[in-house]
Enzyme design. Structure first.
Site, PDB file in Angstrom:
ATOM      1  N   SER A 203       0.847  -1.192   0.000  1.00 24.17           N
ATOM      2  CA  SER A 203       0.000   0.000   0.000  1.00 24.17           C
ATOM      3  C   SER A 203       0.889   1.251   0.000  1.00 24.17           C
ATOM      4  O   SER A 203       1.712   1.411  -0.894  1.00 24.17           O
ATOM      5  CB  SER A 203      -0.955  -0.053   1.201  1.00 24.17           C
ATOM      6  OG  SER A 203      -1.984   0.869   1.040  1.00 24.17           O
ATOM      7  N   ASP A 417      -8.711  -5.845  -5.096  1.00 24.27           N
ATOM      8  CA  ASP A 417      -8.313  -4.763  -4.196  1.00 24.27           C
ATOM      9  C   ASP A 417      -9.195  -3.545  -4.463  1.00 24.27           C
ATOM     10  O   ASP A 417      -9.237  -3.050  -5.586  1.00 24.27           O
ATOM     11  CB  ASP A 417      -6.834  -4.435  -4.458  1.00 24.27           C
ATOM     12  CG  ASP A 417      -6.270  -3.419  -3.491  1.00 24.27           C
ATOM     13  OD1 ASP A 417      -7.027  -2.570  -2.983  1.00 24.27           O
ATOM     14  OD2 ASP A 417      -5.050  -3.474  -3.244  1.00 24.27           O
ATOM     15  N   HIS A 457      -7.026  -5.954  -0.300  1.00 22.91           N
ATOM     16  CA  HIS A 457      -5.907  -5.028  -0.243  1.00 22.91           C
ATOM     17  C   HIS A 457      -4.779  -5.594   0.638  1.00 22.91           C
ATOM     18  O   HIS A 457      -4.925  -5.646   1.848  1.00 22.91           O
ATOM     19  CB  HIS A 457      -6.394  -3.694   0.319  1.00 22.91           C
ATOM     20  CG  HIS A 457      -5.385  -2.597   0.299  1.00 22.91           C
ATOM     21  ND1 HIS A 457      -4.838  -2.107  -0.875  1.00 22.91           N
ATOM     22  CD2 HIS A 457      -4.817  -1.882   1.299  1.00 22.91           C
ATOM     23  CE1 HIS A 457      -3.985  -1.148  -0.585  1.00 22.91           C
ATOM     24  NE2 HIS A 457      -3.953  -0.986   0.722  1.00 22.91           N
TER      25      HIS A 457
END
Ligand SMILES: *[C@@H]1O[C@H](CO)[C@@H](O)[C@H](O)[C@H]1NC(C)=O
Ligand SMILES: *[C@@H]1O[C@H](CO)[C@@H](O)[C@H](O)[C@H]1NC(C)=O
Ligand SMILES: *[C@@H]1O[C@H](CO)[C@@H](O)[C@H](O)[C@H]1NC(C)=O
Ligand SMILES: *[C@@H]1O[C@H](CO)[C@@H](O)[C@H](O)[C@H]1NC(C)=O
Ligand SMILES: *[C@@H]1O[C@H](CO)[C@@H](O)[C@H](O)[C@H]1NC(C)=O
Ligand SMILES: *[C@@H]1O[C@H](CO)[C@@H](O)[C@H](O)[C@H]1NC(C)=O
Ligand SMILES: *[C@@H]1O[C@H](CO)[C@@H](O)[C@H](O)[C@H]1NC(C)=O
Ligand SMILES: *[C@@H]1O[C@H](CO)[C@@H](O)[C@H](O)[C@H]1NC(C)=O
Ligand SMILES: *[C@@H]1O[C@H](CO)[C@@H](O)[C@H](O)[C@H]1NC(C)=O
Ligand SMILES: *[C@@H]1O[C@H](CO)[C@@H](O)[C@H](O)[C@H]1NC(C)=O
Ligand SMILES: *[C@@H]1O[C@H](CO)[C@@H](O)[C@H](O)[C@H]1NC(C)=O
Ligand SMILES: *[C@@H]1O[C@H](CO)[C@@H](O)[C@H](O)[C@H]1NC(C)=O
Length: 554
Positions: A203, A417, A457
């Site tokens: 991320s 995601d 994610h």
């Protein structure tokens, strides 16, 4: 430009009795030497602009808590309130000033069973949080590991307000400083320098890894980036734009969260789950799913439990379509399958602006803590893109310096995601390939993207999502995790150190996502642009029944 060298002077230490090997064979401490070095090193390190707080031996099985961590950092998979440390480490805590008005807090976890390798962890979101689970994991795999708080504590952007030095730390300086200092501490501790250097982050951590590849090519030999949040300004804008599409809960076309979960989600699966010929709630390649919600519309006013209004269906359709204004590409679509993820239901589709966007616009772009982020529109989005402080967009396509010194970039992305669209990884990959004029096979030499089906994610999801990207509550990541066929960290090590590039990674889904309960599903994930394809006859929960096919339409 990025000059903030942190020179480090280590007070004279006599480690000679401890040095068992040269650069290629890692140092093996005698047990007592490790323990005594750990207790004395804090007072012996002398690092400019730094204050070393402590060095403590933490033995395997210790249930460690993190009371000093900002409460907003608590996150069950990344920064849990407590974790059982899987291997003996020497834990060193320090602070390093990065300017007169900024600095980082960092820790190094030096394993007793050192492989000679160094690794930096990354951060997430706007945080502000040392990712202890990652540190515990990679130190147990034998890496001398560092992690920093990214220049501020906690998940709020308020520290950026009127302090561009804190922002600069967030964009690149915290990681780089942690690496420079961490490598020197590693050398001082073990008595010899590390052999190879690695990075692991997802991320925002993915963005930080790409920033290192772009601007600090010397920092790492192997870089693992998950769901990278580069194209940062665009992503931040996209969250604001999504709100414009969903509207507030009182808007005519608003789709309540339970409708996404209980009505739209199942309908997506009904239309797309078996495109891959297996009904298992995993849409193997969502790029083939062109979901159409019109079948959910009822003639009356919609009841939100079995059917929805035409206006709500329009919202669903817009969320699942790439967005253009005229010819200008505005936003990737939400991937079908991602609507049921915690990120979609908790952050993206709530009828409020996603927190990352809120923090960024309030404290960086508009510098107004009272800003009403629900009123943002195209002019604000443009302003954000133009601002791009310290090049946080992290979108430089020229990574030849990293490649030329033998660096390997291993990207991975969950295909459902909701926060960072999987398309983003492909967009950046194509940008590098265009910028450097490289064919796919030339890209393959140093840059690959693992497409993980059924993963949200960074982790979790219905698919075989565990590829060794983190600890996830496992307290004994020892032997099973060292297999480079199913562990991205060890696969990257093998790529860097032996030249064997990974073609697939065997992902695992544990029963209830709990390793000790055994395996529910394994599937070998493919590298972009290959598509995982079922053979039509075998047990679909077994990897042998699938193969990676090169397809033109993905
Ligand atoms: C770090 O900066 C603070 C604030 O400017 C200062 O008080 C402190 O002495 C500095 N620490 C070191 C080790 O330079
Ligand atoms: C570790 O300590 C915390 C807080 O004291 C506690 O909640 C948790 O259950 C403990 N974990 C284990 C595995 O004992
Ligand atoms: C940030 O957290 C560290 C512990 O990780 C703590 O020592 C430090 O004082 C905190 N800084 C601020 C400004 O709260
Ligand atoms: C220490 O910090 C000061 C003030 O930020 C800076 O000018 C100096 O270059 C730093 N020293 C080192 C060795 O990084
Ligand atoms: C030490 O690390 C090596 C290499 O990673 C591994 O094979 C060995 O099992 C580890 N030993 C212990 C005691 O953890
Ligand atoms: C930030 O700076 C602006 C002007 O540059 C000023 O109006 C504002 O009060 C400052 N905010 C804080 C919290 O210091
Ligand atoms: C979305 O944008 C349009 C055009 O700028 C604007 O008229 C509308 O009010 C916005 N809706 C929301 C919910 O922000
Ligand atoms: C369905 O949800 C929408 C949006 O929250 C709401 O306006 C509408 O009243 C709901 N319909 C029913 C029948 O509950
Ligand atoms: C949304 O992100 C994409 C990249 O994925 C970017 O091209 C686009 O400009 C962004 N949209 C806005 C409104 O900034
Ligand atoms: C992916 O991004 C490209 C722009 O680079 C865009 O044309 C395409 O529609 C996007 N695909 C999806 C599925 O959002
Ligand atoms: C951002 O990157 C561009 C191109 O790499 C460079 O010219 C520019 O100076 C950078 N800007 C900042 C603020 O670092
Ligand atoms: C898995 O979780 C479900 C739901 O929480 C529970 O009913 C089931 O017993 C669990 N399975 C095992 C093997 O623990």
């Amino acid at each position: 430009m990025f000059s903030q060298p942190v020179a480090l002077v280590v007070a004279t230490l006599s480690f000679s009795s401890l040095v068992a090997g040269g650069l290629t064979s890692p140092v093996k401490f005698r047990r007592a030497d490790f323990d005594s070095t750990c207790s004395s090193i804090a007072s012996q390190l002398s690092i400019p602009n730094a204050t070393v707080f402590s060095s403590n031996l933490v033995t395997k099985g210790t249930n460690l808590t993190f009371p000093e961590q900002d409460p907003s950092c608590v996150n069950p998979t990344i920064s849990p309130t407590s974790l059982v440390v899987p291997a003996d480490v020497c834990r060193i805590a320090l602070a390093v000033n990065t300017s007169e008005r900024s600095g980082i807090h960092m820790e190094t976890w030096l394993p007793r069973n050192w492989t000679g390798r160094f690794l930096s962890t990354g951060n997430g979101g706007i945080g502000g949080c040392i990712q202890y689970a990652d540190m515990a994991y990679t130190s147990a795999l034998g890496f001398a590991t560092v992690g920093t708080n990214n220049g501020h504590n906690g998940t709020s952007g308020r520290f950026f307000l009127n302090n561009s030095d804190v922002l600069e730390d967030f964009v690149f300086r915290a990681i780089h400083t942690g690496v420079v200092v961490g490598k020197d501490i590693t050398k001082a501790f073990y008595g010899s320098a590390h052999t190879k250097s690695y990075y692991l982050g997802c991320s925002t951590g993915g963005r930080q890894g790409l920033k290192s590849v772009q601007d600090f090519p010397e920092d790492f030999d192997g870089v693992m980036v998950g769901a990278a949040g580069n194209q940062w300004a665009n992503l931040i804008d996209n969250f604001s734009h999504i709100f414009n599409v969903t509207g507030s809960p009182d808007a005519v076309g608003f789709v309540p969260l339970e409708v996404w979960k209980n009505v739209v989600g199942p309908d997506v699966l009904k239309q797309c789950d078996t495109i891959d010929k297996v009904e298992d709630e995993i849409i193997e390649d969502p790029s083939l799913c062109n979901y159409d919600p019109s079948g959910l519309v009822c003639s009356g006013s919609g009841d939100n439990s079995s059917c929805i209004t035409a206006e709500q269906a329009e919202t669903v359709k817009r969320i699942f379509s790439p967005f253009f204004i005229g010819n200008e590409f505005i936003q990737s679509r939400l991937t079908p399958g991602a609507e049921s993820s915690p990120e979609a239901l908790g952050v993206l589709l709530t009828g409020d602006v996603a927190t990352f966007s809120t923090e960024w616009f309030k404290f960086v772009v508009n510098k107004d803590p009272n800003l009403d982020v629900k009123t943002l529109g195209p002019a604000d989005w443009q302003k954000n893109i133009e601002l791009d402080p310290f090049n946080i967009s992290t979108f430089s396509g020229d990574i030849s310096a990293f490649r030329d010194r033998g660096g390997k970039l291993f990207a991975y992305h969950g295909q459902i995601d909701a926060l960072t669209p999987p398309n983003n990884s492909v967009i950046y990959y194509n940008h590098v390939s265009d910028t450097l004029g490289l064919s796919r096979s030339q890209m393959d030499d140093f840059y690959r993207i693992l497409r993980i089906s059924g993963m949200f994610h960074c982790s979790q999801g219905p698919g075989a999502w565990n590829v060794g990207q983190g600890l996830f509550g496992d307290t004994s990541p020892g032997s099973d995790y060292l297999d480079p066929e199913k562990n991205i960290v060890m696969a990257t090590v093998r790529w860097v150190e032996e030249g064997t590039a990974p073609d697939t990674i065997l992902g695992t889904k544990f029963v209830n996502d709990t390793n000790s309960l055994g395996v529910e599903l394994s599937r070998r994930h493919c590298m972009y642009p290959f598509r995982n394809t079922y053979d039509g006859v075998g047990d679909s929960t077994k990897p042998e029944s699938w193969s990676c096919q090169l397809v033109s339409d993905s």
